[in-house]
Design a protein around this motif. Structure first.
Motif, short mmCIF file in Angstrom:
data_model
loop_
_atom_site.label_atom_id
_atom_site.label_comp_id
_atom_site.label_asym_id
_atom_site.label_seq_id
_atom_site.Cartn_x
_atom_site.Cartn_y
_atom_site.Cartn_z
N THR A 89 -6.82 7.75 4.66
CA THR A 89 -5.76 7.29 5.56
C THR A 89 -5.71 8.15 6.80
N GLY A 121 -11.91 -1.99 -2.61
CA GLY A 121 -10.50 -2.35 -2.79
C GLY A 121 -9.55 -1.19 -2.99
N ALA A 122 -10.07 -0.02 -3.31
CA ALA A 122 -9.21 1.15 -3.57
C ALA A 122 -8.97 1.92 -2.28
N ILE A 123 -7.75 2.39 -2.09
CA ILE A 123 -7.42 3.22 -0.94
C ILE A 123 -8.00 4.61 -1.18
N ARG A 132 -10.38 1.58 2.76
CA ARG A 132 -10.61 1.10 1.39
C ARG A 132 -12.11 1.07 1.09
N ASP A 133 -12.39 1.36 -0.15
CA ASP A 133 -13.75 1.21 -0.67
C ASP A 133 -13.62 0.49 -2.00
N ASP A 147 0.80 -1.23 0.00
CA ASP A 147 0.00 0.00 0.00
C ASP A 147 0.83 1.28 0.00
#
Length: 145
Positions: free
Chosen positions: A60, A55-57, A52-53, A13
Protein backbone atom coordinates in the motif's frame (compact mmCIF):
# COMPACT_ATOMS: atom_id res chain seq x y z
CA UNK A 1 10.19 -6.20 -10.68
CA UNK A 2 6.79 -7.24 -9.52
CA UNK A 3 3.54 -7.58 -11.41
CA UNK A 4 1.27 -5.87 -8.92
CA UNK A 5 -2.21 -4.76 -9.78
CA UNK A 6 -2.50 -1.27 -8.24
CA UNK A 7 -5.78 0.55 -7.68
CA UNK A 8 -7.38 2.90 -5.16
CA UNK A 9 -8.60 1.31 -1.95
CA UNK A 10 -12.16 -0.03 -1.87
CA UNK A 11 -14.47 -0.11 1.16
CA UNK A 12 -13.94 -3.84 1.55
CA UNK A 13 -10.14 -3.36 1.72
CA UNK A 14 -9.96 -1.13 4.81
CA UNK A 15 -9.66 -3.91 7.42
CA UNK A 16 -6.96 -5.74 5.45
CA UNK A 17 -5.03 -2.54 4.79
CA UNK A 18 -5.05 -1.56 8.48
CA UNK A 19 -3.88 -5.09 9.36
CA UNK A 20 -1.00 -4.77 6.87
CA UNK A 21 0.00 -1.40 8.33
CA UNK A 22 -0.02 -2.91 11.81
CA UNK A 23 2.05 -5.90 10.65
CA UNK A 24 4.59 -3.46 9.21
CA UNK A 25 4.73 -1.38 12.41
CA UNK A 26 3.38 1.76 10.73
CA UNK A 27 0.54 2.59 13.09
CA UNK A 28 0.88 4.69 16.22
CA UNK A 29 -1.50 5.02 19.19
CA UNK A 30 -2.16 8.68 18.40
CA UNK A 31 -3.19 8.00 14.78
CA UNK A 32 -6.34 6.08 13.90
CA UNK A 33 -5.46 4.34 10.62
CA UNK A 34 -9.12 3.89 9.63
CA UNK A 35 -9.69 7.63 10.14
CA UNK A 36 -6.55 8.36 8.08
CA UNK A 37 -7.95 6.22 5.26
CA UNK A 38 -11.34 7.95 5.44
CA UNK A 39 -9.70 11.37 5.34
CA UNK A 40 -7.54 10.43 2.36
CA UNK A 41 -10.61 9.21 0.47
CA UNK A 42 -12.63 12.42 1.01
CA UNK A 43 -11.28 14.47 -1.84
CA UNK A 44 -9.42 14.42 -5.13
CA UNK A 45 -6.07 15.51 -3.65
CA UNK A 46 -5.30 12.21 -1.94
CA UNK A 47 -5.69 8.47 -2.31
CA UNK A 48 -4.76 5.18 -0.74
CA UNK A 49 -3.26 2.90 -3.37
CA UNK A 50 -3.45 -0.85 -2.86
CA UNK A 51 -1.15 -3.35 -4.55
CA UNK A 52 -2.58 -6.83 -5.09
CA UNK A 53 -0.95 -10.06 -6.13
CA UNK A 54 -3.26 -12.99 -6.88
CA UNK A 55 -6.07 -10.98 -5.27
CA UNK A 56 -4.30 -10.52 -1.93
CA UNK A 57 -3.31 -7.08 -0.67
CA UNK A 58 0.48 -7.16 -0.37
CA UNK A 59 1.42 -3.48 -0.57
CA UNK A 60 0.00 0.00 0.00
CA UNK A 61 0.83 3.68 -0.12
CA UNK A 62 -1.17 6.75 0.88
CA UNK A 63 -0.47 9.73 -1.37
CA UNK A 64 -1.68 13.30 -1.36
CA UNK A 65 -0.76 16.84 -2.30
CA UNK A 66 -1.50 20.44 -1.45
CA UNK A 67 -1.24 21.59 -5.07
CA UNK A 68 2.48 22.30 -4.71
CA UNK A 69 4.12 19.39 -2.90
CA UNK A 70 3.18 15.76 -2.73
CA UNK A 71 3.45 13.59 0.35
CA UNK A 72 3.47 9.84 0.82
CA UNK A 73 2.59 7.89 3.96
CA UNK A 74 1.89 4.30 4.95
CA UNK A 75 4.16 2.71 2.35
CA UNK A 76 3.80 -0.91 3.37
CA UNK A 77 4.82 -4.27 1.97
CA UNK A 78 3.75 -7.55 3.51
CA UNK A 79 6.76 -8.56 5.65
CA UNK A 80 6.81 -11.99 3.94
CA UNK A 81 7.15 -10.27 0.56
CA UNK A 82 9.74 -7.59 1.32
CA UNK A 83 12.76 -7.62 -0.94
CA UNK A 84 10.75 -8.49 -4.06
CA UNK A 85 10.51 -4.94 -5.49
CA UNK A 86 6.94 -4.33 -4.32
CA UNK A 87 7.88 -1.17 -2.41
CA UNK A 88 9.67 0.16 -5.46
CA UNK A 89 6.59 -0.57 -7.58
CA UNK A 90 4.30 1.20 -5.10
CA UNK A 91 6.56 4.25 -5.02
CA UNK A 92 6.52 4.37 -8.82
CA UNK A 93 2.71 4.34 -8.68
CA UNK A 94 2.78 7.19 -6.13
CA UNK A 95 5.11 9.24 -8.32
CA UNK A 96 2.93 8.58 -11.38
CA UNK A 97 -0.21 9.60 -9.42
CA UNK A 98 1.43 12.89 -8.44
CA UNK A 99 2.71 13.57 -11.97
CA UNK A 100 -0.82 13.09 -13.29
CA UNK A 101 -1.98 15.67 -10.71
CA UNK A 102 0.65 18.12 -11.96
CA UNK A 103 2.76 17.91 -8.80
CA UNK A 104 6.51 17.82 -9.37
CA UNK A 105 7.95 17.43 -5.85
CA UNK A 106 7.41 14.51 -3.48
CA UNK A 107 8.31 14.59 0.18
CA UNK A 108 8.12 11.95 2.85
CA UNK A 109 8.97 11.51 6.49
CA UNK A 110 11.09 8.72 7.94
CA UNK A 111 11.62 8.24 11.65
CA UNK A 112 15.27 8.85 12.56
CA UNK A 113 15.68 5.34 13.95
CA UNK A 114 14.40 3.69 10.77
CA UNK A 115 17.68 3.31 8.87
CA UNK A 116 16.24 0.52 6.72
CA UNK A 117 13.49 2.78 5.36
CA UNK A 118 15.94 5.64 4.80
CA UNK A 119 18.24 3.34 2.85
CA UNK A 120 15.31 2.09 0.74
CA UNK A 121 14.23 5.60 -0.24
CA UNK A 122 17.81 6.60 -1.03
CA UNK A 123 18.01 3.72 -3.54
CA UNK A 124 15.05 5.39 -5.27
CA UNK A 125 16.85 8.73 -5.51
CA UNK A 126 15.42 10.46 -2.44
CA UNK A 127 17.78 12.69 -0.48
CA UNK A 128 17.70 14.00 3.05
CA UNK A 129 16.31 17.53 3.08
CA UNK A 130 17.94 20.48 4.76
CA UNK A 131 14.53 21.51 6.12
CA UNK A 132 13.55 20.88 9.71
CA UNK A 133 10.07 19.61 10.41
CA UNK A 134 8.20 21.31 13.24
CA UNK A 135 4.97 19.94 14.65
CA UNK A 136 2.19 21.02 16.99
CA UNK A 137 -0.81 19.06 18.19
CA UNK A 138 -3.93 21.18 17.78
CA UNK A 139 -5.94 19.11 20.23
CA UNK A 140 -3.71 19.92 23.22
CA UNK A 141 -1.56 16.76 23.23
CA UNK A 142 2.13 16.96 23.94
CA UNK A 143 4.45 16.54 20.96
CA UNK A 144 5.50 12.94 20.38
CA UNK A 145 8.61 11.62 18.66
Amino acid sequence: MSSLSIAPIADADVTDVVALWQACGLTRPWNDPSADIALARRGPNSAVLVGRDAGAIVATAMVGHDGHRGWVYYVAVDPRRQGEGLGRTMMQAVEDWLRQAGVSKLQLLVRRENAKASAFYQTLGYEESTSVMLAKWLDGREATP
